[in-house]
Write a protein that holds these residues in place. Structure first.
Motif, PDB file in Angstrom:
ATOM      1  N   SER A  46     -48.877  28.794 -60.766  1.00 31.29           N
ATOM      2  CA  SER A  46     -49.792  27.717 -60.392  1.00 31.29           C
ATOM      3  C   SER A  46     -51.108  27.872 -61.164  1.00 31.29           C
ATOM      4  O   SER A  46     -51.652  26.900 -61.709  1.00 31.29           O
ATOM      5  N   THR A 103     -55.008  27.382 -50.603  1.00 35.72           N
ATOM      6  CA  THR A 103     -56.350  27.217 -50.038  1.00 35.72           C
ATOM      7  C   THR A 103     -56.605  25.780 -49.596  1.00 35.72           C
ATOM      8  O   THR A 103     -57.115  25.538 -48.488  1.00 35.72           O
ATOM      9  N   THR A 104     -56.284  24.819 -50.464  1.00 36.20           N
ATOM     10  CA  THR A 104     -56.557  23.402 -50.185  1.00 36.20           C
ATOM     11  C   THR A 104     -55.861  22.995 -48.887  1.00 36.20           C
ATOM     12  O   THR A 104     -56.453  22.339 -48.021  1.00 36.20           O
ATOM     13  N   LEU A 142     -51.939  13.984 -48.664  1.00 34.29           N
ATOM     14  CA  LEU A 142     -53.251  14.278 -49.266  1.00 34.29           C
ATOM     15  C   LEU A 142     -53.281  13.866 -50.732  1.00 34.29           C
ATOM     16  O   LEU A 142     -54.237  13.253 -51.207  1.00 34.29           O
ATOM     17  N   MET A 160     -56.591  34.123 -52.137  1.00 33.28           N
ATOM     18  CA  MET A 160     -56.672  34.280 -53.580  1.00 33.28           C
ATOM     19  C   MET A 160     -56.479  32.869 -54.139  1.00 33.28           C
ATOM     20  O   MET A 160     -55.747  32.079 -53.549  1.00 33.28           O
ATOM     21  N   PRO A 161     -57.132  32.521 -55.277  1.00 35.54           N
ATOM     22  CA  PRO A 161     -56.929  31.170 -55.809  1.00 35.54           C
ATOM     23  C   PRO A 161     -55.436  30.858 -55.989  1.00 35.54           C
ATOM     24  O   PRO A 161     -54.638  31.745 -56.255  1.00 35.54           O
ATOM     25  N   LYS A 162     -55.111  29.590 -55.811  1.00 34.46           N
ATOM     26  CA  LYS A 162     -53.759  29.050 -56.031  1.00 34.46           C
ATOM     27  C   LYS A 162     -52.714  29.578 -55.041  1.00 34.46           C
ATOM     28  O   LYS A 162     -51.550  29.749 -55.366  1.00 34.46           O
ATOM     29  N   SER A 166     -50.219  17.036 -45.126  1.00 39.94           N
ATOM     30  CA  SER A 166     -49.064  17.312 -45.985  1.00 39.94           C
ATOM     31  C   SER A 166     -49.414  17.046 -47.443  1.00 39.94           C
ATOM     32  O   SER A 166     -50.309  16.246 -47.760  1.00 39.94           O
ATOM     33  N   LYS A 223     -47.297  20.585 -57.682  1.00 43.86           N
ATOM     34  CA  LYS A 223     -45.950  20.338 -57.153  1.00 43.86           C
ATOM     35  C   LYS A 223     -45.844  20.695 -55.675  1.00 43.86           C
ATOM     36  O   LYS A 223     -45.061  20.102 -54.947  1.00 43.86           O
ATOM     37  N   GLY A 224     -46.571  21.740 -55.277  1.00 43.17           N
ATOM     38  CA  GLY A 224     -46.538  22.134 -53.866  1.00 43.17           C
ATOM     39  C   GLY A 224     -45.183  22.629 -53.403  1.00 43.17           C
ATOM     40  O   GLY A 224     -44.737  22.309 -52.302  1.00 43.17           O
ATOM     41  N   LYS A 258     -44.614  26.288 -45.265  1.00 42.88           N
ATOM     42  CA  LYS A 258     -43.663  25.317 -45.805  1.00 42.88           C
ATOM     43  C   LYS A 258     -42.439  25.216 -44.905  1.00 42.88           C
ATOM     44  O   LYS A 258     -41.891  24.144 -44.706  1.00 42.88           O
TER      45      LYS A 258
HETATM   46  P1  PAP Z   1     -57.478  26.653 -55.252  1.00 42.08           P
HETATM   47  O1  PAP Z   1     -57.422  28.142 -55.216  1.00 42.08           O
HETATM   48  O2  PAP Z   1     -57.932  26.139 -56.586  1.00 42.08           O
HETATM   49  O3  PAP Z   1     -58.212  26.054 -54.101  1.00 42.08           O
HETATM   50  P2  PAP Z   1     -55.007  26.310 -53.923  1.00 42.08           P
HETATM   51  O4  PAP Z   1     -55.163  25.149 -53.024  1.00 42.08           O
HETATM   52  O5  PAP Z   1     -55.111  27.674 -53.329  1.00 42.08           O
HETATM   53  O6  PAP Z   1     -55.971  26.165 -55.161  1.00 42.08           O
HETATM   54  O7  PAP Z   1     -53.583  26.240 -54.606  1.00 42.08           O
HETATM   55  C1  PAP Z   1     -53.100  25.094 -55.228  1.00 42.08           C
HETATM   56  C2  PAP Z   1     -51.602  25.067 -54.946  1.00 42.08           C
HETATM   57  O8  PAP Z   1     -51.378  24.581 -53.616  1.00 42.08           O
HETATM   58  C3  PAP Z   1     -50.881  24.110 -55.883  1.00 42.08           C
HETATM   59  O9  PAP Z   1     -49.576  24.678 -56.045  1.00 42.08           O
HETATM   60  P3  PAP Z   1     -48.620  24.346 -57.298  1.00 42.08           P
HETATM   61  O10 PAP Z   1     -49.428  24.506 -58.538  1.00 42.08           O
HETATM   62  O11 PAP Z   1     -47.498  25.349 -57.213  1.00 42.08           O
HETATM   63  O12 PAP Z   1     -48.140  22.959 -57.078  1.00 42.08           O
HETATM   64  C4  PAP Z   1     -50.884  22.834 -55.052  1.00 42.08           C
HETATM   65  O13 PAP Z   1     -49.899  21.907 -55.458  1.00 42.08           O
HETATM   66  C5  PAP Z   1     -50.587  23.391 -53.675  1.00 42.08           C
HETATM   67  N1  PAP Z   1     -51.018  22.493 -52.593  1.00 42.08           N
HETATM   68  C6  PAP Z   1     -52.167  21.781 -52.499  1.00 42.08           C
HETATM   69  N2  PAP Z   1     -52.212  21.080 -51.357  1.00 42.08           N
HETATM   70  C7  PAP Z   1     -51.055  21.343 -50.687  1.00 42.08           C
HETATM   71  C8  PAP Z   1     -50.504  20.897 -49.444  1.00 42.08           C
HETATM   72  N3  PAP Z   1     -51.143  20.044 -48.663  1.00 42.08           N
HETATM   73  N4  PAP Z   1     -49.301  21.384 -49.096  1.00 42.08           N
HETATM   74  C9  PAP Z   1     -48.632  22.239 -49.872  1.00 42.08           C
HETATM   75  N5  PAP Z   1     -49.083  22.710 -51.067  1.00 42.08           N
HETATM   76  C10 PAP Z   1     -50.296  22.252 -51.473  1.00 42.08           C
END
Ligand code: PAP
Length: 317
Positions: free
Chosen positions: A155, A65-66, A257, A60-62, A253, A280-281, A217
């Motif tokens: 997010s 995925t990345t 990235l 699901m988005p957020k 990480s 923020k991750g 995590k």
């Molecule tokens: P998308 O659905 O648009 O592709 P997605 O990557 O699923 O987004 O989610 C983004 C979240 O993953 C962000 O969370 P936050 O808003 O709570 O900070 C993003 O910061 C987090 N994120 C992206 N890359 C990483 C990573 N390498 N490790 C941990 N968290 C990450």
């Protein structure tokens, strides 16, 4: 689907406002799909033909995925690129692992995807039951990531606020929450998508790997091993000794990235700045935005929907 057919279809579907406040979410085959994606979703479901060697990153988005794209790409292509020459150093994970709905079928209803060398790695935000039959019935692998519903929604809400269009009257957090509690949000309901993949992973553990952001995590090394084993390419003893797993975890990480030039200043063909995927991750950031009663209400609804499934979420670090 021709424009006329799309307009006819829209007349028959339940519609709701998205977080931006525009009426553009349509309930299509049990999923709240943004109108901008509807045609692509339909083309993907109708036309994509999976190969047995394909790997599908689903989420699901957020939900992470990345991160999962970077990890999966690094594991699956490690025999081609070592971490020091990884394409991730100069390209967004989203450019290396394109999304069926947002990238590929948006541009072209029948894109030619045959040229990519195996294993082809794609991503999808579709619910499991809506994946094309050839994905569900071939030997290709599906790696799914979910995230606790509170951090997922915060997010998404933060993203919408950061990139709001000038003059768009965004919904308030309270208004968004009223919708989320009914399952009305982009590619929701949350409980339907997670349950679909959860059940599939229990029934067919060789087909679907179910991962949680919070677990990655907590222990990225054992989750990287899990991904490699699931893909049928476990790390060898020698790789382990040489620190190959740690190298991939460092490369992918959040801090590494996010600080790469390409992810600070690059832009995807869809127009999304690469930096928008890194905020923020953290696990538990929702507590900075949601009141305890909001969180409690939503969690109660999610727990009821998931009851009996054995699926639970950790909402703090
Ligand atoms: P998308 O659905 O648009 O592709 P997605 O990557 O699923 O987004 O989610 C983004 C979240 O993953 C962000 O969370 P936050 O808003 O709570 O900070 C993003 O910061 C987090 N994120 C992206 N890359 C990483 C990573 N390498 N490790 C941990 N968290 C990450």
């Amino acid at each position: 689907m021709e424009e006329e057919d799309l307009q006819q279809l829209l007349l028959t579907l339940p519609a709701e406002k998205n977080f931006e406040g525009t009426k553009s979410l349509y309930l299509y085959k049990g999923t709240w799909v943004p109108v901008s994606l509807l045609r692509a979703v339909d083309s993907f479901q109708r036309h994509f033909i999976a190969q047995d060697t394909d790997i599908i990153v689903a989420s699901m988005p957020k939900s992470g995925t990345t991160w999962l794209k970077a990890l999966t790409f690094s594991v699956a292509k490690r025999h081609i690129y070592g971490p020091k020459e990884s394409p991730l150093l100069t390209a967004s994970p989203h450019a290396l692992v394109p999304c069926f709905e947002v990238d590929l079928y948006m541009k072209d209803p029948q894109p030619n995807l045959d040229r990519a060398p195996p294993p082809r790695i794609f991503s999808s935000h579709s619910h499991f039951t809506n994946l094309p039959e050839s994905i569900r019935n071939s030997k290709c692998k599906v790696v799914y990531i979910c995230r606790n519903p509170l951090d997922q929604v915060v997010s998404y809400f933060q993203l919408v606020h950061k990139f709001k269009l000038h003059g768009t009257p965004l919904l308030s957090l309270d208004e968004c929450f009223e919708k989320i509690c009914r399952g009305v949000h982009v590619l929701g309901p949350f409980w339907d998508t997670v349950l679909g993949y959860w059940k599939a992973s229990l029934e067919r553990p060789d087909k679907v790997l179910f991962l949680k952001y919070e677990d990655l995590k907590e222990d990225i090394i054992s989750n990287l091993k899990k991904i490699a084993e699931f893909l049928g390419i476990p790390f060898t003893e020698e790789e382990e000794k040489e620190g190959a797993i740690e190298e991939i975890s460092r490369l992918c990480s959040f801090d590494n990235l996010r600080n790469l030039e390409v992810n600070k200043n690059g832009v995807l063909p869809s127009g999304a700045p690469n930096s928008s995927f890194f905020r923020k991750g953290k696990v538990g950031d929702w507590a900075n935005y949601l009141s305890p009663s909001m969180a409690e209400n939503y969690l109660k609804i999610v727990e009821e929907k998931l009851s009996g499934s054995g699926l639970t979420f950790r909402t703090s670090q």
